[in-house]
Design a protein around this motif. Structure first.
Motif, PDB file in Angstrom:
ATOM      1  N   THR A 144       0.832  -1.208   0.000  1.00 20.12           N
ATOM      2  CA  THR A 144       0.000   0.000   0.000  1.00 20.12           C
ATOM      3  C   THR A 144       0.865   1.257   0.000  1.00 20.12           C
ATOM      4  OG1 THR A 144      -0.129  -0.154   2.406  1.00 20.12           O
ATOM      5  CG2 THR A 144      -1.953  -1.103   1.145  1.00 20.12           C
ATOM      6  N   ASP A 145       2.086   1.153   0.518  1.00 20.26           N
ATOM      7  CA  ASP A 145       3.031   2.273   0.540  1.00 20.26           C
ATOM      8  C   ASP A 145       4.373   1.817  -0.036  1.00 20.26           C
ATOM      9  OD1 ASP A 145       4.425   4.576   0.989  1.00 20.26           O
ATOM     10  OD2 ASP A 145       4.410   4.428   3.176  1.00 20.26           O
ATOM     11  N   PRO A 146       4.594   2.013  -1.354  1.00 17.65           N
ATOM     12  CA  PRO A 146       5.856   1.580  -1.973  1.00 17.65           C
ATOM     13  C   PRO A 146       7.090   2.231  -1.350  1.00 17.65           C
ATOM     14  CG  PRO A 146       4.229   2.072  -3.653  1.00 17.65           C
ATOM     15  CD  PRO A 146       3.648   2.524  -2.351  1.00 17.65           C
ATOM     16  N   ASP A 147       6.945   3.472  -0.866  1.00 12.58           N
ATOM     17  CA  ASP A 147       8.087   4.129  -0.234  1.00 12.58           C
ATOM     18  C   ASP A 147       8.501   3.412   1.044  1.00 12.58           C
ATOM     19  OD1 ASP A 147       8.188   6.015  -2.232  1.00 12.58           O
ATOM     20  OD2 ASP A 147       6.947   7.473  -1.151  1.00 12.58           O
ATOM     21  N   ALA A 148       7.528   2.874   1.774  1.00 15.52           N
ATOM     22  CA  ALA A 148       7.834   2.125   2.997  1.00 15.52           C
ATOM     23  C   ALA A 148       8.579   0.832   2.663  1.00 15.52           C
ATOM     24  CB  ALA A 148       6.560   1.824   3.775  1.00 15.52           C
ATOM     25  N   VAL A 149       8.202   0.197   1.557  1.00 14.05           N
ATOM     26  CA  VAL A 149       8.898  -1.018   1.120  1.00 14.05           C
ATOM     27  C   VAL A 149      10.345  -0.683   0.789  1.00 14.05           C
ATOM     28  CG1 VAL A 149       9.000  -2.805  -0.668  1.00 14.05           C
ATOM     29  CG2 VAL A 149       6.795  -2.119   0.278  1.00 14.05           C
ATOM     30  N   ARG A 150      10.545   0.395   0.049  1.00 10.18           N
ATOM     31  CA  ARG A 150      11.901   0.830  -0.305  1.00 10.18           C
ATOM     32  C   ARG A 150      12.725   1.124   0.952  1.00 10.18           C
ATOM     33  NH1 ARG A 150      11.379   6.174  -2.231  1.00 10.18           N
ATOM     34  NH2 ARG A 150      11.569   6.608  -0.015  1.00 10.18           N
ATOM     35  N   ASP A 151      12.126   1.882   1.882  1.00 12.47           N
ATOM     36  CA  ASP A 151      12.840   2.240   3.105  1.00 12.47           C
ATOM     37  C   ASP A 151      13.172   1.016   3.949  1.00 12.47           C
ATOM     38  OD1 ASP A 151      12.674   4.847   2.274  1.00 12.47           O
ATOM     39  OD2 ASP A 151      10.971   5.345   3.573  1.00 12.47           O
ATOM     40  N   GLU A 152      12.260   0.043   3.981  1.00 10.92           N
ATOM     41  CA  GLU A 152      12.522  -1.179   4.750  1.00 10.92           C
ATOM     42  C   GLU A 152      13.674  -1.978   4.141  1.00 10.92           C
ATOM     43  OE1 GLU A 152      10.262  -5.038   6.658  1.00 10.92           O
ATOM     44  OE2 GLU A 152       9.237  -3.879   5.115  1.00 10.92           O
ATOM     45  N   ILE A 153      13.710  -2.077   2.820  1.00 12.61           N
ATOM     46  CA  ILE A 153      14.798  -2.796   2.141  1.00 12.61           C
ATOM     47  C   ILE A 153      16.131  -2.108   2.436  1.00 12.61           C
ATOM     48  CG2 ILE A 153      15.802  -3.308  -0.123  1.00 12.61           C
ATOM     49  CD1 ILE A 153      12.896  -3.842  -1.083  1.00 12.61           C
ATOM     50  N   LYS A 154      16.144  -0.790   2.335  1.00 11.86           N
ATOM     51  CA  LYS A 154      17.392  -0.065   2.577  1.00 11.86           C
ATOM     52  C   LYS A 154      17.842  -0.173   4.026  1.00 11.86           C
ATOM     53  CE  LYS A 154      18.637   3.563   0.416  1.00 11.86           C
ATOM     54  NZ  LYS A 154      19.726   2.975  -0.328  1.00 11.86           N
ATOM     55  N   ASP A 155      16.898  -0.075   4.964  1.00 10.34           N
ATOM     56  CA  ASP A 155      17.277  -0.089   6.373  1.00 10.34           C
ATOM     57  C   ASP A 155      17.552  -1.499   6.881  1.00 10.34           C
ATOM     58  OD1 ASP A 155      17.640   1.191   8.974  1.00 10.34           O
ATOM     59  OD2 ASP A 155      15.799   0.110   9.513  1.00 10.34           O
ATOM     60  N   ARG A 156      16.714  -2.444   6.493  1.00  8.58           N
ATOM     61  CA  ARG A 156      16.815  -3.788   7.060  1.00  8.58           C
ATOM     62  C   ARG A 156      17.924  -4.615   6.419  1.00  8.58           C
ATOM     63  NH1 ARG A 156      13.877  -6.237  10.768  1.00  8.58           N
ATOM     64  NH2 ARG A 156      13.613  -8.482  10.685  1.00  8.58           N
ATOM     65  N   TYR A 157      18.097  -4.471   5.106  1.00  2.00           N
ATOM     66  CA  TYR A 157      19.056  -5.328   4.403  1.00  2.00           C
ATOM     67  C   TYR A 157      20.293  -4.563   3.914  1.00  2.00           C
ATOM     68  CZ  TYR A 157      15.034  -8.430   4.428  1.00  2.00           C
ATOM     69  OH  TYR A 157      13.970  -9.185   4.810  1.00  2.00           O
ATOM     70  N   GLU A 158      20.081  -3.491   3.156  1.00  3.64           N
ATOM     71  CA  GLU A 158      21.228  -2.807   2.559  1.00  3.64           C
ATOM     72  C   GLU A 158      22.168  -2.239   3.622  1.00  3.64           C
ATOM     73  OE1 GLU A 158      22.225   0.279  -1.027  1.00  3.64           O
ATOM     74  OE2 GLU A 158      20.577   0.795   0.319  1.00  3.64           O
ATOM     75  N   ARG A 159      21.633  -1.657   4.657  1.00  5.92           N
ATOM     76  CA  ARG A 159      22.471  -1.097   5.726  1.00  5.92           C
ATOM     77  C   ARG A 159      23.360  -2.174   6.331  1.00  5.92           C
ATOM     78  NH1 ARG A 159      21.865  -1.244  11.025  1.00  5.92           N
ATOM     79  NH2 ARG A 159      19.700  -1.930  10.914  1.00  5.92           N
ATOM     80  N   ARG A 160      22.789  -3.350   6.571  1.00  8.52           N
ATOM     81  CA  ARG A 160      23.575  -4.445   7.151  1.00  8.52           C
ATOM     82  C   ARG A 160      24.626  -4.973   6.174  1.00  8.52           C
ATOM     83  NH1 ARG A 160      18.581  -4.876   9.881  1.00  8.52           N
ATOM     84  NH2 ARG A 160      18.844  -5.301  12.092  1.00  8.52           N
ATOM     85  N   LEU A 161      24.280  -5.018   4.894  1.00  8.98           N
ATOM     86  CA  LEU A 161      25.260  -5.470   3.901  1.00  8.98           C
ATOM     87  C   LEU A 161      26.415  -4.478   3.778  1.00  8.98           C
ATOM     88  CD1 LEU A 161      22.924  -6.978   1.179  1.00  8.98           C
ATOM     89  CD2 LEU A 161      24.594  -8.203   2.574  1.00  8.98           C
ATOM     90  N   LYS A 162      26.136  -3.200   3.941  1.00  3.43           N
ATOM     91  CA  LYS A 162      27.217  -2.211   3.928  1.00  3.43           C
ATOM     92  C   LYS A 162      28.155  -2.425   5.114  1.00  3.43           C
ATOM     93  CE  LYS A 162      25.924   2.038   3.361  1.00  3.43           C
ATOM     94  NZ  LYS A 162      25.102   3.275   3.333  1.00  3.43           N
ATOM     95  N   GLU A 163      27.623  -2.905   6.221  1.00  2.00           N
ATOM     96  CA  GLU A 163      28.464  -3.190   7.395  1.00  2.00           C
ATOM     97  C   GLU A 163      29.277  -4.470   7.198  1.00  2.00           C
ATOM     98  OE1 GLU A 163      25.697  -3.363  10.609  1.00  2.00           O
ATOM     99  OE2 GLU A 163      25.334  -1.206  10.609  1.00  2.00           O
ATOM    100  N   ILE A 164      28.744  -5.408   6.427  1.00  2.00           N
ATOM    101  CA  ILE A 164      29.436  -6.679   6.186  1.00  2.00           C
ATOM    102  C   ILE A 164      30.588  -6.477   5.194  1.00  2.00           C
ATOM    103  CG2 ILE A 164      29.206  -8.970   5.160  1.00  2.00           C
ATOM    104  CD1 ILE A 164      26.302  -8.956   6.287  1.00  2.00           C
ATOM    105  N   PHE A 165      30.316  -5.785   4.096  1.00  2.00           N
ATOM    106  CA  PHE A 165      31.324  -5.557   3.049  1.00  2.00           C
ATOM    107  C   PHE A 165      31.969  -4.206   3.270  1.00  2.00           C
ATOM    108  CE2 PHE A 165      28.499  -8.676   1.248  1.00  2.00           C
ATOM    109  CZ  PHE A 165      29.349  -9.533   0.571  1.00  2.00           C
ATOM    110  N   VAL A 166      33.064  -4.195   3.997  1.00  5.46           N
ATOM    111  CA  VAL A 166      33.755  -2.929   4.297  1.00  5.46           C
ATOM    112  C   VAL A 166      34.860  -2.660   3.299  1.00  5.46           C
ATOM    113  CG1 VAL A 166      33.231  -2.822   6.720  1.00  5.46           C
ATOM    114  CG2 VAL A 166      35.205  -4.108   5.964  1.00  5.46           C
TER     115      VAL A 166
END
Length: 166
Positions: A144-166
């Motif tokens: 219902t809110d595509p922006d929320a989906v985008r924000d969740e992907i960035k916060d939940r997954y991408e942020r953690r992957l940035k911490e893994i691949f330094v």
């Protein structure tokens, strides 16, 4: 001292993965299967190392383990959510959406893991990566809110992957 180890294990995670896959393919565990799996896990990366010029240099294995646990948990929860959507919503009341996710990740391995994570999680599918590798196109089953989906992907997954691949 590190140079011989780096030569012998140019891709330690690939060595581990090949060993585990070999044992799983044999469908039984024995010391001989473990030794042969380790031999394959060492020889194959050594022979193919020269074609892996862009491999990531710094990976944090403990954060990767935490990431895998998070993804497994999200897959379980998403399965329940998708089952609930299928059982309780009509097609007309669903809100499928295409979501463009701008990427801060630069390593191809990290982008591949992110795309795989999105596809493994029921209800979302990674559909395309832009030519410059800066945007990921994701389809969401009910957003219902595509922006929320985008924000969740960035916060939940991408942020953690940035911490893994330094």
């Amino acid at each position: 001292m590190m140079r011989p180890i780096r030569w012998l294990l140019p891709h330690p995670f690939l060595t581990l993965l090949l060993t585990v896959v070999w044992i799983l393919l044999q469908n039984k565990f024995s010391a001989g299967m473990l030794v042969f799996g380790l031999i394959l896990g060492i020889v194959i990366p050594v022979l193919t190392a020269r074609w892996w010029t862009d491999r990531p240099q710094g990976i944090r294995p403990l954060r990767m383990i935490a990431y895998v646990i998070l993804v497994l948990w999200d897959i379980i929860i998403a399965n329940i959510q998708v089952a609930w959507i299928i059982l309780t919503k009509s097609n007309a009341s669903m809100s499928p959406a295409w979501v463009v996710v701008p990427l801060d990740l630069k390593e191809p391995e990290a982008i591949t893991i992110l795309a795989g994570t999105i596809t493994l999680t029921p209800g979302t599918v990674s559909a395309d990566l832009s030519d410059n590798g800066r945007y990921l196109l994701v389809h969401a089953l009910d957003a219902t809110d595509p922006d929320a989906v985008r924000d969740e992907i960035k916060d939940r997954y991408e942020r953690r992957l940035k911490e893994i691949f330094v």
